[in-house]
Each structure stands twice: as structure tokens, then as C-alpha cells.
Enzyme design. Structure first.
Site, PDB file in Angstrom:
ATOM      1  N   CYS A 124       0.834  -1.212   0.000  1.00 22.22           N
ATOM      2  CA  CYS A 124       0.000   0.000   0.000  1.00 22.22           C
ATOM      3  C   CYS A 124       0.865   1.257   0.000  1.00 22.22           C
ATOM      4  O   CYS A 124       1.765   1.388   0.825  1.00 22.22           O
ATOM      5  CB  CYS A 124      -0.903  -0.011   1.230  1.00 22.22           C
ATOM      6  SG  CYS A 124      -1.697   1.571   1.541  1.00 22.22           S
ATOM      7  N   GLN A 183      -8.848  13.692   0.320  1.00 19.96           N
ATOM      8  CA  GLN A 183      -8.033  14.609  -0.468  1.00 19.96           C
ATOM      9  C   GLN A 183      -8.415  16.056  -0.195  1.00 19.96           C
ATOM     10  O   GLN A 183      -9.519  16.336   0.269  1.00 19.96           O
ATOM     11  CB  GLN A 183      -8.231  14.328  -1.957  1.00 19.96           C
ATOM     12  CG  GLN A 183      -7.838  12.925  -2.386  1.00 19.96           C
ATOM     13  CD  GLN A 183      -7.728  12.826  -3.900  1.00 19.96           C
ATOM     14  OE1 GLN A 183      -7.177  13.718  -4.547  1.00 19.96           O
ATOM     15  NE2 GLN A 183      -8.253  11.767  -4.465  1.00 19.96           N
ATOM     16  N   ASN A 196     -13.375  10.082  -1.221  1.00 16.68           N
ATOM     17  CA  ASN A 196     -14.010   9.088  -2.091  1.00 16.68           C
ATOM     18  C   ASN A 196     -13.830   7.780  -1.395  1.00 16.68           C
ATOM     19  O   ASN A 196     -12.691   7.377  -1.121  1.00 16.68           O
ATOM     20  CB  ASN A 196     -13.253   8.962  -3.427  1.00 16.68           C
ATOM     21  CG  ASN A 196     -13.650  10.023  -4.395  1.00 16.68           C
ATOM     22  OD1 ASN A 196     -14.781  10.513  -4.374  1.00 16.68           O
ATOM     23  ND2 ASN A 196     -12.726  10.376  -5.256  1.00 16.68           N
ATOM     24  N   HIS A 227      -7.054   2.028   1.979  1.00 14.29           N
ATOM     25  CA  HIS A 227      -6.461   2.711   3.130  1.00 14.29           C
ATOM     26  C   HIS A 227      -7.249   4.004   3.390  1.00 14.29           C
ATOM     27  O   HIS A 227      -7.441   4.792   2.478  1.00 14.29           O
ATOM     28  CB  HIS A 227      -4.976   3.022   2.854  1.00 14.29           C
ATOM     29  CG  HIS A 227      -4.225   3.387   4.094  1.00 14.29           C
ATOM     30  ND1 HIS A 227      -3.233   2.607   4.623  1.00 14.29           N
ATOM     31  CD2 HIS A 227      -4.368   4.433   4.933  1.00 14.29           C
ATOM     32  CE1 HIS A 227      -2.775   3.161   5.726  1.00 14.29           C
ATOM     33  NE2 HIS A 227      -3.465   4.280   5.928  1.00 14.29           N
ATOM     34  N   HIS A 264      -4.429   0.292   7.821  1.00  9.56           N
ATOM     35  CA  HIS A 264      -4.885   0.073   6.449  1.00  9.56           C
ATOM     36  C   HIS A 264      -6.335  -0.420   6.390  1.00  9.56           C
ATOM     37  O   HIS A 264      -7.039  -0.210   5.406  1.00  9.56           O
ATOM     38  CB  HIS A 264      -3.951  -0.968   5.806  1.00  9.56           C
ATOM     39  CG  HIS A 264      -4.209  -1.224   4.363  1.00  9.56           C
ATOM     40  ND1 HIS A 264      -3.761  -0.383   3.372  1.00  9.56           N
ATOM     41  CD2 HIS A 264      -4.886  -2.225   3.744  1.00  9.56           C
ATOM     42  CE1 HIS A 264      -4.146  -0.865   2.197  1.00  9.56           C
ATOM     43  NE2 HIS A 264      -4.826  -1.976   2.390  1.00  9.56           N
ATOM     44  N   HIS A 269      -8.377   7.420   3.600  1.00 12.07           N
ATOM     45  CA  HIS A 269      -7.749   8.689   3.220  1.00 12.07           C
ATOM     46  C   HIS A 269      -8.737   9.594   2.520  1.00 12.07           C
ATOM     47  O   HIS A 269      -9.770   9.156   2.026  1.00 12.07           O
ATOM     48  CB  HIS A 269      -6.550   8.437   2.291  1.00 12.07           C
ATOM     49  CG  HIS A 269      -6.945   7.939   0.928  1.00 12.07           C
ATOM     50  ND1 HIS A 269      -7.329   6.636   0.702  1.00 12.07           N
ATOM     51  CD2 HIS A 269      -7.061   8.575  -0.264  1.00 12.07           C
ATOM     52  CE1 HIS A 269      -7.638   6.482  -0.584  1.00 12.07           C
ATOM     53  NE2 HIS A 269      -7.493   7.644  -1.192  1.00 12.07           N
ATOM     54  N   SER A 289      -9.007   4.581  -5.158  1.00 10.50           N
ATOM     55  CA  SER A 289      -7.949   3.714  -5.667  1.00 10.50           C
ATOM     56  C   SER A 289      -7.370   2.781  -4.615  1.00 10.50           C
ATOM     57  O   SER A 289      -6.643   1.863  -4.946  1.00 10.50           O
ATOM     58  CB  SER A 289      -6.839   4.597  -6.245  1.00 10.50           C
ATOM     59  OG  SER A 289      -6.360   5.478  -5.240  1.00 10.50           O
TER      60      SER A 289
HETATM   61  P1  H2U Z   1      -8.418   8.403  -4.313  1.00 11.70           P
HETATM   62  O1  H2U Z   1      -8.833   9.156  -3.064  1.00 11.70           O
HETATM   63  O2  H2U Z   1      -9.369   8.688  -5.433  1.00 11.70           O
HETATM   64  O3  H2U Z   1      -8.179   6.970  -4.069  1.00 11.70           O
HETATM   65  O4  H2U Z   1      -7.017   9.021  -4.762  1.00 11.70           O
HETATM   66  C1  H2U Z   1      -5.827   8.842  -4.059  1.00 11.70           C
HETATM   67  C2  H2U Z   1      -4.813   9.878  -4.540  1.00 11.70           C
HETATM   68  O5  H2U Z   1      -3.518   9.472  -4.159  1.00 11.70           O
HETATM   69  C3  H2U Z   1      -4.813  10.059  -6.028  1.00 11.70           C
HETATM   70  O6  H2U Z   1      -5.197  11.392  -6.327  1.00 11.70           O
HETATM   71  C4  H2U Z   1      -2.597   9.939  -5.119  1.00 11.70           C
HETATM   72  C5  H2U Z   1      -3.351   9.827  -6.423  1.00 11.70           C
HETATM   73  O7  H2U Z   1      -2.902  10.814  -7.323  1.00 11.70           O
HETATM   74  N1  H2U Z   1      -1.374   9.143  -5.054  1.00 11.70           N
HETATM   75  C6  H2U Z   1      -0.190   9.741  -4.655  1.00 11.70           C
HETATM   76  O8  H2U Z   1      -0.160  10.951  -4.424  1.00 11.70           O
HETATM   77  N2  H2U Z   1       0.941   8.986  -4.513  1.00 11.70           N
HETATM   78  C7  H2U Z   1       0.997   7.650  -4.785  1.00 11.70           C
HETATM   79  O9  H2U Z   1       2.034   7.034  -4.585  1.00 11.70           O
HETATM   80  C8  H2U Z   1      -0.179   6.961  -5.343  1.00 11.70           C
HETATM   81  C9  H2U Z   1      -1.455   7.737  -5.382  1.00 11.70           C
HETATM   82 ZN    ZN Z   2      -2.353   1.073   3.702  1.00 10.38          ZN
END
Ligand code: H2U
Ligand code: ZN
Length: 351
Positions: free
Chosen positions: A52, A172, A157, A168, A117, A170, A165
Site C-alpha cells: 500500500c 483529499q 471518495n 487505506h 490500512h 484517506h 484507488s
Molecule cells: P483516491 O482518493 O481517489 O483513491 O485518490 C488517491 C490519490 O492518491 C490520487 O489522487 C494519489 C493519487 O494521485 N497518489 C499519490 O499521491 N501517490 C501515490 O504514490 C499513489 C497515489
Molecule cells: Zn495502507
């Protein structure tokens, strides 16, 4: 005419925040409640996943290694949609607004809610969620104070179905120069209402809803969670602060705990609805950080969950919604009763 009568026929409802109509077709749900609990596979996620990119100590896609964090962790998105070093530029080919474009400066951050996670907001403790609220509060103040940042959009999201994606926990933060479409519509509507009535749209709406007592899902001393009269998504929730405030700033101490509490209770009810980790997009709408006082603005959050009847049956916004107007079958009043029936004790803790 009362709402019970309208609920027996197709009708439309007015969203005063966006000044748009939603079509409600309750007759299509006269069939009995088809909600069903589909035993979703028990969460297979381990507390730590070596693969992850958000877990403590792991390497992200860009090559940077995460610290061994023990609470929350925030970093600039490695694939940010916005950058701060963008020079001003504008295009208006032919001066008719037909080929109109301008440069946009900003920044994007990722906030890890927990080092674990396998958790979600619903599975975190109130003090743990409070730490997340603390990060949102601090980031909103810090980013909002930058001269070229006029809106700070904090969102989450959750679930693959929403394009998330990584499981875990999180969220934004996208902060930018201009006020994006949705908060801009809300700002204009709140401004128009404030000028016309000399009072706040959301304060007045909350008062009406508390009197009606038919759409409030749960509340505490500082916040109320309700299915708005004009909800578009089946189990949409509007989270409103009871006190008139424009952003996170006044919510510290017990009020911050109350925000964490209502977030936990709301997301737990969601998970219990179909006994599944309930997907959604949620986000806060504080006032723009454009230097104005915004007395018209009332701090709130929206939850837009896609599920309709089960863990796998979702509402699609296609066809009529894309071409004409949003439409729903189950009434907001019915959605509230399902959410009220859902327990605040998580199903995973009852087994
Ligand atoms: P989601 O909340 O839609 O899963 O997006 C996770 C964000 O994490 C996504 O905008 C960023 C992606 O650009 N990301 C990183 O900044 N570093 C990483 O190593 C992978 C994903
Ligand atoms: Zn994780």
C-alpha cells in the site's frame, strides 16, 4: 397540500442551494422494500499492507517514503491536478466566450486518516476522527490564507465503486484559485437568500427541518445530519452545523468532538444499512477563502452515496439525469426512516 399527498404522485422538489429541481417518482417504489443484506465478503484488508502506498514506512509511486506515522499523515499529491507555479494566462478567441480558457493555480494534498490500512471513518474512534478534523481545520486555514487560494475543497471518495484507488482510509484536499462550480452555485444562492430575507438560508432551513422532524437522521449538540428535502442520491445526507459559522475555525474543543461524533454515527448508520462498507463521496463546503467575510455562508458537508437497494444495486445518474434533471424513486422521507432504523452500533461489532 402536505408532503404525504405529494409523495403519492410524481412531483419535483426545489434545491435552494443550487437553485435546481429534482424529480421524485414515489409511485415507482410502491412495490415493497427490496432492501436486502448481501453478505459482503468480510474485510480482507490487513492492518498493514506492504504493497500500500499510504501505509506507514512504505514507498509511494513517486519514490518518496512515508514516515512511520502513528495518527494522521498529509502529503502533496504525487500526481496533483493543480500546481502552484502557474503563470496567469487567458484565452478568449474572438472575444465571444466561445473558446474561453484561463490558467488555474492551486495544490492537491492527500490526507491519511489513520496508519491502519483496514479502518474506515466508521471504524475509527471519536478521538481518532477528531485528529482528522484537526488536520482539515488546520489545512483549510493554512491553504485558505494563501493569496492565490480562493477555495479549499476537502473530500473523501470511499469504495471502489466511487473510483477510490486504495482502501487505506484517506481523503483529499484540492485548493485553487477560483471558486469551483458547486460552491459557486451555493455561494450565489446563499447570497441571494441573505439579501432577500436578511437571514441565512441554511439556518432557516435547519429550523424548518427541526420543526418538521421528518428528515433528521441524527444530531448532537453542535451538528445535525439530515436527508435534505431535495436529495438526489438515494441516501444523500446533508451535515449542518447548528451554529451559524462559515468554516471549520469555530469548531474546536467540544464542538470538534461533536463533528467527529456525528461523522462516526453517520458513517456507521450507512455501513449498517446493507451491512457493507458503504461507499460514498463526501466533502465539506466551507465559505470561499477569497477575502470576503461571507456572512451568508453556512458551513456544511454533503454525503453522496450511490447505493440504492443493496450492496450491489446502485443508482445510476444516466439518461434523463444527464440530459434533463436528476430523478429519484424512493422519497427522502423513506430514506430517512431506513437510516433511522439503522443502528449506531457497527454490524461488525455485533457479531
Ligand atoms: P483516491 O482518493 O481517489 O483513491 O485518490 C488517491 C490519490 O492518491 C490520487 O489522487 C494519489 C493519487 O494521485 N497518489 C499519490 O499521491 N501517490 C501515490 O504514490 C499513489 C497515489
Ligand atoms: Zn495502507
Amino acid at each position: 397540500m402536505n408532503i404525504e399527498k405529494l409523495n403519492a404522485m410524481p412531483h419535483r422538489r426545489w434545491n435552494p442551494l443550487t437553485r435546481e429541481w429534482v424529480l421524485v417518482s414515489p409511485q415507482r417504489t410502491e412495490r415493497p422494500w427490496q432492501g436486502q443484506v448481501e453478505k459482503a465478503a468480510a474485510s480482507a484488508a490487513p492492518p498493514y499492507d506492504p504493497g500500500c502506498y499510504l501505509c506507514p514506512g512504505n514507498q509511494r509511486a513517486g519514490g518518496v517514503r512515508n514516515p512511520d506515522y502513528s495518527s494522521t499523515f498529509i502529503f502533496t499529491n504525487d500526481f496533483a491536478a493543480l500546481r502552484q507555479d502557474v503563470p496567469p494566462a487567458k484565452l478568449d478567441e474572438g472575444n465571444r466566450g466561445l473558446l474561453l480558457s484561463e490558467s488555474e493555480a492551486g495544490t492537491c494534498k492527500v490526507v491519511c486518516f489513520s496508519p491502519r490500512h483496514d479502518l474506515t471513518l466508521s471504524r475509527m474512534s471519536v478521538p481518532e476522527i477528531e485528529a482528522v478534523v484537526g488536520v482539515w481545520t488546520q489545512q483549510h486555514a493554512e491553504l485558505g490564507a494563501l493569496p492565490d487560494i480562493n477555495y479549499v475543497q476537502i473530500f473523501e471518495n470511499r469504495g471502489e465503486i466511487m473510483g477510490c484507488s486504495n482502501p487505506h482510509p484517506h481523503g483529499q484536499i484540492w485548493a485553487n484559485q477560483t471558486v469551483p462550480n458547486e460552491p459557486r452555485k451555493e455561494q450565489e444562492s446563499q447570497q441571494v437568500y441573505f439579501s432577500k430575507h436578511g437571514s441565512c438560508l441554511i439556518c432557516d432551513y435547519l429550523e424548518v427541518e427541526r420543526k418538521a422532524a421528518s428528515r433528521v437522521v441524527c444530531e448532537n449538540e453542535h451538528f445535525a445530519a439530515l436527508v435534505p428535502f431535495w436529495a438526489v442520491w438515494p441516501f444523500e445526507i446533508l451535515l449542518i452545523s447548528k451554529k451559524h459559522a462559515r468554516d471549520f475555525a469555530p469548531f474546536n474543543g467540544t464542538a470538534r468532538t461533536a463533528l467527529a461524533d456525528i461523522l462516526k454515527r453517520t458513517t456507521t448508520r450507512y455501513d449498517n444499512l446493507f451491512e457493507v462498507s458503504f461507499p460514498y463521496s463526501m466533502g465539506f463546503h466551507p465559505a470561499p477563502t477569497d477575502g470576503d467575510q461571507h456572512p451568508e455562508w453556512h458551513f456544511h458537508a454533503h454525503f453522496y452515496p450511490p447505493l440504492l437497494r443493496s450492496a450491489t444495486v446502485r443508482k445510476f445518474m444516466v439518461g434523463y439525469e444527464m440530459l434533463a434533471a436528476p430523478q429519484r424513486d424512493i422519497t427522502p422521507e423513506l430514506a430517512v426512516s431506513r437510516l433511522r432504523e439503522a443502528s449506531e452500533v457497527h454490524y461488525a461489532d455485533r457479531k
